[in-house]
Design a protein around this motif. Structure first.
Motif, PDB file in Angstrom:
ATOM      1  N   LYS A   1      -0.285   3.533   5.047  1.00 18.11           N
ATOM      2  CA  LYS A   1       0.578   2.805   5.988  1.00 18.11           C
ATOM      3  C   LYS A   1       1.787   2.212   5.269  1.00 18.11           C
ATOM      4  CE  LYS A   1       0.414  -0.326   9.911  1.00 18.11           C
ATOM      5  NZ  LYS A   1      -0.469  -1.063  10.836  1.00 18.11           N
ATOM      6  N   GLN A   2       1.538   1.610   4.108  1.00 14.76           N
ATOM      7  CA  GLN A   2       2.639   1.020   3.342  1.00 14.76           C
ATOM      8  C   GLN A   2       3.615   2.088   2.867  1.00 14.76           C
ATOM      9  OE1 GLN A   2       3.097  -2.176   3.333  1.00 14.76           O
ATOM     10  NE2 GLN A   2       1.172  -2.413   4.425  1.00 14.76           N
ATOM     11  N   LEU A   3       3.091   3.248   2.493  1.00 14.27           N
ATOM     12  CA  LEU A   3       3.947   4.338   2.036  1.00 14.27           C
ATOM     13  C   LEU A   3       4.804   4.872   3.186  1.00 14.27           C
ATOM     14  CD1 LEU A   3       4.615   6.192  -0.391  1.00 14.27           C
ATOM     15  CD2 LEU A   3       2.876   7.760   0.459  1.00 14.27           C
ATOM     16  N   LEU A   4       4.184   5.054   4.343  1.00 15.02           N
ATOM     17  CA  LEU A   4       4.912   5.563   5.507  1.00 15.02           C
ATOM     18  C   LEU A   4       5.993   4.596   5.968  1.00 15.02           C
ATOM     19  CD1 LEU A   4       1.935   6.983   7.614  1.00 15.02           C
ATOM     20  CD2 LEU A   4       3.639   8.306   6.380  1.00 15.02           C
ATOM     21  N   LEU A   5       5.724   3.305   5.802  1.00 17.77           N
ATOM     22  CA  LEU A   5       6.669   2.297   6.284  1.00 17.77           C
ATOM     23  C   LEU A   5       7.649   1.833   5.202  1.00 17.77           C
ATOM     24  CD1 LEU A   5       4.361   0.160   8.603  1.00 17.77           C
ATOM     25  CD2 LEU A   5       5.972   1.960   9.230  1.00 17.77           C
ATOM     26  N   GLN A   6       7.757   2.616   4.125  1.00 20.28           N
ATOM     27  CA  GLN A   6       8.751   2.292   3.100  1.00 20.28           C
ATOM     28  C   GLN A   6      10.152   2.342   3.700  1.00 20.28           C
ATOM     29  OE1 GLN A   6       8.543   1.409  -0.452  1.00 20.28           O
ATOM     30  NE2 GLN A   6       6.803   0.744   0.755  1.00 20.28           N
ATOM     31  N   PRO A   7      11.016   1.398   3.333  1.00 21.75           N
ATOM     32  CA  PRO A   7      12.374   1.401   3.883  1.00 21.75           C
ATOM     33  C   PRO A   7      13.092   2.710   3.567  1.00 21.75           C
ATOM     34  CG  PRO A   7      11.938  -0.649   2.721  1.00 21.75           C
ATOM     35  CD  PRO A   7      10.797   0.267   2.423  1.00 21.75           C
ATOM     36  N   PRO A   8      13.721   3.308   4.554  1.00 26.80           N
ATOM     37  CA  PRO A   8      14.471   4.538   4.295  1.00 26.80           C
ATOM     38  C   PRO A   8      15.763   4.255   3.536  1.00 26.80           C
ATOM     39  CG  PRO A   8      14.744   3.843   6.581  1.00 26.80           C
ATOM     40  CD  PRO A   8      13.742   2.908   5.974  1.00 26.80           C
ATOM     41  N   VAL A   9      16.216   5.214   2.774  1.00 29.07           N
ATOM     42  CA  VAL A   9      17.520   5.112   2.111  1.00 29.07           C
ATOM     43  C   VAL A   9      18.500   5.859   3.022  1.00 29.07           C
ATOM     44  CG1 VAL A   9      18.839   5.624   0.021  1.00 29.07           C
ATOM     45  CG2 VAL A   9      16.420   5.031  -0.143  1.00 29.07           C
ATOM     46  N   LYS A  10      19.035   5.136   3.992  1.00 34.87           N
ATOM     47  CA  LYS A  10      19.790   5.754   5.088  1.00 34.87           C
ATOM     48  C   LYS A  10      21.220   6.133   4.701  1.00 34.87           C
ATOM     49  CE  LYS A  10      17.294   3.325   8.789  1.00 34.87           C
ATOM     50  NZ  LYS A  10      17.420   2.338   9.884  1.00 34.87           N
ATOM     51  N   ASN A  11      21.706   7.152   5.422  1.00 35.58           N
ATOM     52  CA  ASN A  11      23.123   7.534   5.380  1.00 35.58           C
ATOM     53  C   ASN A  11      23.637   7.838   3.972  1.00 35.58           C
ATOM     54  OD1 ASN A  11      23.219   7.009   8.199  1.00 35.58           O
ATOM     55  ND2 ASN A  11      23.482   4.826   7.760  1.00 35.58           N
ATOM     56  N   ASN A  12      22.759   8.377   3.138  1.00 30.07           N
ATOM     57  CA  ASN A  12      23.158   8.760   1.782  1.00 30.07           C
ATOM     58  C   ASN A  12      23.023  10.270   1.609  1.00 30.07           C
ATOM     59  OD1 ASN A  12      23.506   6.382  -0.404  1.00 30.07           O
ATOM     60  ND2 ASN A  12      22.146   5.710   1.227  1.00 30.07           N
ATOM     61  N   VAL A  13      24.083  10.897   1.116  1.00 30.94           N
ATOM     62  CA  VAL A  13      23.954  12.305   0.735  1.00 30.94           C
ATOM     63  C   VAL A  13      23.045  12.324  -0.491  1.00 30.94           C
ATOM     64  CG1 VAL A  13      25.149  14.381  -0.028  1.00 30.94           C
ATOM     65  CG2 VAL A  13      26.255  12.838   1.596  1.00 30.94           C
ATOM     66  N   THR A  14      21.988  13.129  -0.423  1.00 33.17           N
ATOM     67  CA  THR A  14      20.923  13.049  -1.426  1.00 33.17           C
ATOM     68  C   THR A  14      20.659  14.404  -2.078  1.00 33.17           C
ATOM     69  OG1 THR A  14      19.878  11.293  -0.126  1.00 33.17           O
ATOM     70  CG2 THR A  14      18.514  12.359  -1.796  1.00 33.17           C
ATOM     71  N   LEU A  15      20.459  14.381  -3.384  1.00 38.91           N
ATOM     72  CA  LEU A  15      20.046  15.573  -4.114  1.00 38.91           C
ATOM     73  C   LEU A  15      18.546  15.471  -4.378  1.00 38.91           C
ATOM     74  CD1 LEU A  15      20.491  18.149  -5.874  1.00 38.91           C
ATOM     75  CD2 LEU A  15      20.922  16.609  -7.798  1.00 38.91           C
ATOM     76  N   GLY A  16      17.800  16.442  -3.893  1.00 41.15           N
ATOM     77  CA  GLY A  16      16.371  16.517  -4.186  1.00 41.15           C
ATOM     78  C   GLY A  16      16.154  17.439  -5.364  1.00 41.15           C
ATOM     79  N   LEU A  17      15.389  16.991  -6.357  1.00 40.76           N
ATOM     80  CA  LEU A  17      15.159  17.778  -7.569  1.00 40.76           C
ATOM     81  C   LEU A  17      13.661  17.943  -7.778  1.00 40.76           C
ATOM     82  CD1 LEU A  17      17.054  17.335 -10.928  1.00 40.76           C
ATOM     83  CD2 LEU A  17      14.621  17.802 -10.887  1.00 40.76           C
ATOM     84  N   ASP A  18      13.214  19.192  -7.677  1.00 41.50           N
ATOM     85  CA  ASP A  18      11.801  19.518  -7.912  1.00 41.50           C
ATOM     86  C   ASP A  18      11.689  20.063  -9.331  1.00 41.50           C
ATOM     87  OD1 ASP A  18       9.160  20.155  -7.792  1.00 41.50           O
ATOM     88  OD2 ASP A  18       9.370  21.810  -6.370  1.00 41.50           O
TER      89      ASP A  18
END
Length: 715
Positions: free
Chosen positions: A302-319
């Motif tokens: 529940k705490q993980l799901l309700l983590q504040p979003p980092v809104k309106n940011n162009v984001t690079l995902g790196l796997d």
């Protein structure tokens, strides 16, 4: 059994609260709907309380059903008595009902059943009476019958004692007394199957702890060690203490018969009662430990799901990766994929690293990326070092965060991911997922089986159905507490909204694609298979931004629109003026007017009035925005060897377990804050002090580089 009355006593709630809650559940109302829109009836019980009541209600109903089945079976055998009926009625747990039913249950072939077939039951009864004038051996002569397999008096007496042993082992009161004794005075013990073998269970190679005291996580560890045949586990207790209870009830005097009964008591205890009660107690300990672990998992999720979003940011995902390179995906502020690629930045080959540096640098500049999400899997450490160095030379500020990639591979290989990204291979889908789970953890993580998210302990040992049910409930509560945008939500997200199943969720998306954006909540009734009942459950949790009715962008339920309009008017505002900024002064205005008066005029209860005022003050509000933001990094990073006792750091809680919390302090290996180091006060469980995702200050206690262990304190 008055189930509702029992629930009222157990949960220390008013009878009306329980009666109303049970009635709503039986009407098919969902837990999120009851928690949010039926507060007047439940006394404002929250979703956690309602689910506990729901679970207990089901248990008690199953208990009642089993009582009725047992009663009917015994009565059909013509063996029902007032005492048995009273015992069944009084039984408070399923195990007690099964104990009562035990003597009447059809049995497989046993030593006692064989003895009964040989006609030895009258001899057993004679011995059990313990008449001082009766000589058992002499009486046994009458039962010698070679054709029946009773060759001599010794065989006859043995058969009679087998019957007595089984009789006392079926004694419900006796079993209950012994169960209580084993819980109170028994010890759980474990020994190594091979003392020379090095295993993760070494702490349990010569282990003993009182049954009543042992912690759930130790039970689960011992159980797993036993399943893997690394440990031999049992319950130990003084045999004399147990036999005292048995002989105290069954041995009446010092006659010859009593001596045989005494021997039967010893045999019945060792061969029948103890192994059976031991299994029951271990099963109960495992069940309790599992339930506790599931609750911890649920709380963490529940705490993980309700983590504040980092809104309106162009984001690079790196796997991160070694041989196959690091997979990259740039997504815009709404999660739309802008560019993908593969960079070999962890190979050790300079030309490849330089090439990767140029590629990623160009991506960052081209799309004006402001946040980078790095998966915490293989090669995460090297990737973080590379990114930390790279962002220093960028013309604009870029932050990064190492995010858990648990479940990302499960999602990327799923049918859902294939439908969403048919043109990308599995690894690139994973990079997209990593970027999006930083932008909006809730929207992305609902696509993954909750069990694969990995914020619990021993989750693979839990009863699958129960774990699945509990975690699904958590996701439902989380999604509904936040609410979703009807025009942008994926069908995965929509399927967790109260009253909406996977089929209806897909129909909503289809309707949206065919007819354009929703402009009114009422349009939902045009969606295939979404009828009035489903609409009642789901409408309040679905938001329509910029639609015809400003109230559609709030958590105000359509059934309360009339009340909301009255409240707006009474407070001196106009619905036409309601915008995204809300009526900031409406709560103060309502309080000065008097909430009770407004409640009366609006025709709704005080809880509903207060909820409506919150929504009018801040329409479309996201409850996650009120939480502290996640910890983003942009400076130098440390390695484990850089840590020293006494060093103070800031980190993010990654997982909470029974004996402490794991904290990410930016050195790849998470540090453990033992429960004794979480705070200065006594706590029963770490969840009383910390939650997943919480940003905390810690101090290093000890660093074991060889074993990759970091001990931290929050004191």
């Amino acid at each position: 059994m008055d189930i509702n009355k029992n629930l009222s006593v157990e949960f220390k709630l008013n009878q009306s609260q329980i009666d109303n809650t049970v009635a709503l559940i039986d009407e098919g109302k969902t837990i999120p709907f009851i928690a949010r829109y039926r507060k007047e009836l439940t006394g404002s019980l929250d979703d956690t309380q309602l689910r506990e009541i729901y679970d207990r209600l089901n248990y008690l109903r199953n208990l009642q059903k089993r009582k009725e089945e047992v009663f009917a079976s015994i009565e059909a055998q013509g063996k029902m008595t007032d005492e048995i009926a009273a015992a069944i009625e009084k039984a408070a747990a399923l195990v007690e009902v099964e104990d009562i039913y035990r003597p009447f249950k059809p049995k497989r072939k046993t030593r006692a059943s064989v003895a009964r077939e040989k006609g030895l039951e009258p001899l057993a009864e004679l011995i059990l009476n313990q008449d001082i004038n009766v000589h058992p051996e002499k009486e046994a002569e009458a039962y010698v019958d070679a054709e029946k397999g009773v060759d001599d008096t010794k065989a006859a007496l043995q058969g009679a004692m087998d019957i007595i042993a089984e009789t006392l082992s079926d004694d419900a009161e006796l079993r209950k007394a012994l169960r209580v004794l084993l819980f109170k005075s028994g010890f759980i013990t474990s020994k190594a199957a091979d003392a020379e073998e090095e295993t993760v269970y070494k702490n349990y190679y010569d282990f003993s702890e009182p049954v009543f005291k042992i912690a759930g996580h130790r039970i689960l560890a011992i159980d797993r060690g036993e399943r893997e045949e690394k440990l031999k586990v049992g319950i130990e207790i003084g045999e004399a203490e147990c036999l005292k209870i048995i002989t105290g009830k069954y041995v009446k005097n010092k006659s010859e018969s009593a001596e045989l009964v005494n021997l039967a008591c010893e045999d019945g205890f060792k061969r029948l009662i103890f192994p059976s009660v031991e299994r029951e107690i271990r099963a109960e300990l495992t069940e309790k430990a599992s339930e506790s672990a599931i609750k911890v998992f649920a709380s963490n999720l529940k705490q993980l799901l309700l983590q504040p979003p980092v809104k309106n940011n162009v984001t690079l995902g790196l796997d991160p990766g070694y041989r196959t390179g690091c997979k990259l995906a740039v997504v815009d502020g709404n999660g739309k994929v802008l560019e993908t690629g593969v960079a070999f930045i962890t190979t050790g080959e300079k030309h490849k690293i330089e090439s990767g540096k140029i590629m990623i640098g160009n991506m960052l500049k081209k799309h004006h990326v402001t946040v980078i999400a790095i998966g915490n899997g293989t090669a995460s450490r090297e990737s973080e070092v590379f990114i930390a160095d790279l962002v220093k030379g960028m013309p604009h500020k870029i932050s990064y965060m190492v995010v858990s990639e648990a479940g990302a591979s499960v999602y990327s290989a799923s049918k859902l991911a294939a439908e969403e990204f048919p043109d990308y291979d599995v690894s690139l889908r994973s990079a997209v997922s990593i970027a999006r789970r930083l932008q909006d953890p809730l929207a992305e993580l609902v696509k993954i089986d909750p069990k694969a998210i990995g914020v619990g302990q021993y989750q693979h040992d839990m009863p699958k159905a129960r774990l699945g049910e509990a975690l699904t409930g958590v996701v439902e509560d989380s999604v509904n507490s936040v609410g979703v945008d009807l025009n942008t939500a994926s069908h995965s997200l929509l399927s967790y909204i109260a009253g909406i199943n996977a089929s209806i969720a897909k129909n909503i998306v289809t309707y949206r694609e065919e007819n354009g954006s929703f402009t009114d909540r009422k349009q939902l009734l045009k969606v295939a298979k979404l009828g009035p009942k489903a609409f009642e459950q789901c409408a309040g949790f679905l938001r329509v931004s910029g639609g015809k009715n400003p109230l559609d962008n709030t958590a105000v339920h359509p059934e309360s629109y009339t009340a909301a309009l009255k409240i707006i008017n009474e407070c001196g505002f106009k619905i036409a003026d309601l915008s995204n900024t809300g009526f900031t002064e409406i709560t103060a205005s309502a309080e000065s007017f008097g909430l009770s008066k407004i409640s009366e005029k609006a025709g709704v209860g005080l809880p509903t009035v207060k909820d409506i005022l919150k929504e009018l003050a801040k329409p479309g509000r996201d409850i996650r925005d009120d939480l502290p933001p996640p910890l983003l990094r942009s400076g130098d990073i440390m390695e484990m060897k850089d840590l020293a006792p006494g060093m103070e750091l800031v980190g993010t809680v990654r997982n909470v377990i029974d004996f402490g919390a794991f904290v990410d302090i930016g050195v790849h290996e998470d540090g453990l804050v033992h429960i004794s180091q979480l705070c200065n006060r006594y706590i029963k469980h770490p969840l009383e002090a910390v939650k997943v995702g919480e940003v905390v200050k810690v101090r290093v206690l000890d660093v074991d580089v060889k074993r990759k262990r970091i001990s931290l304190t929050m004191k």
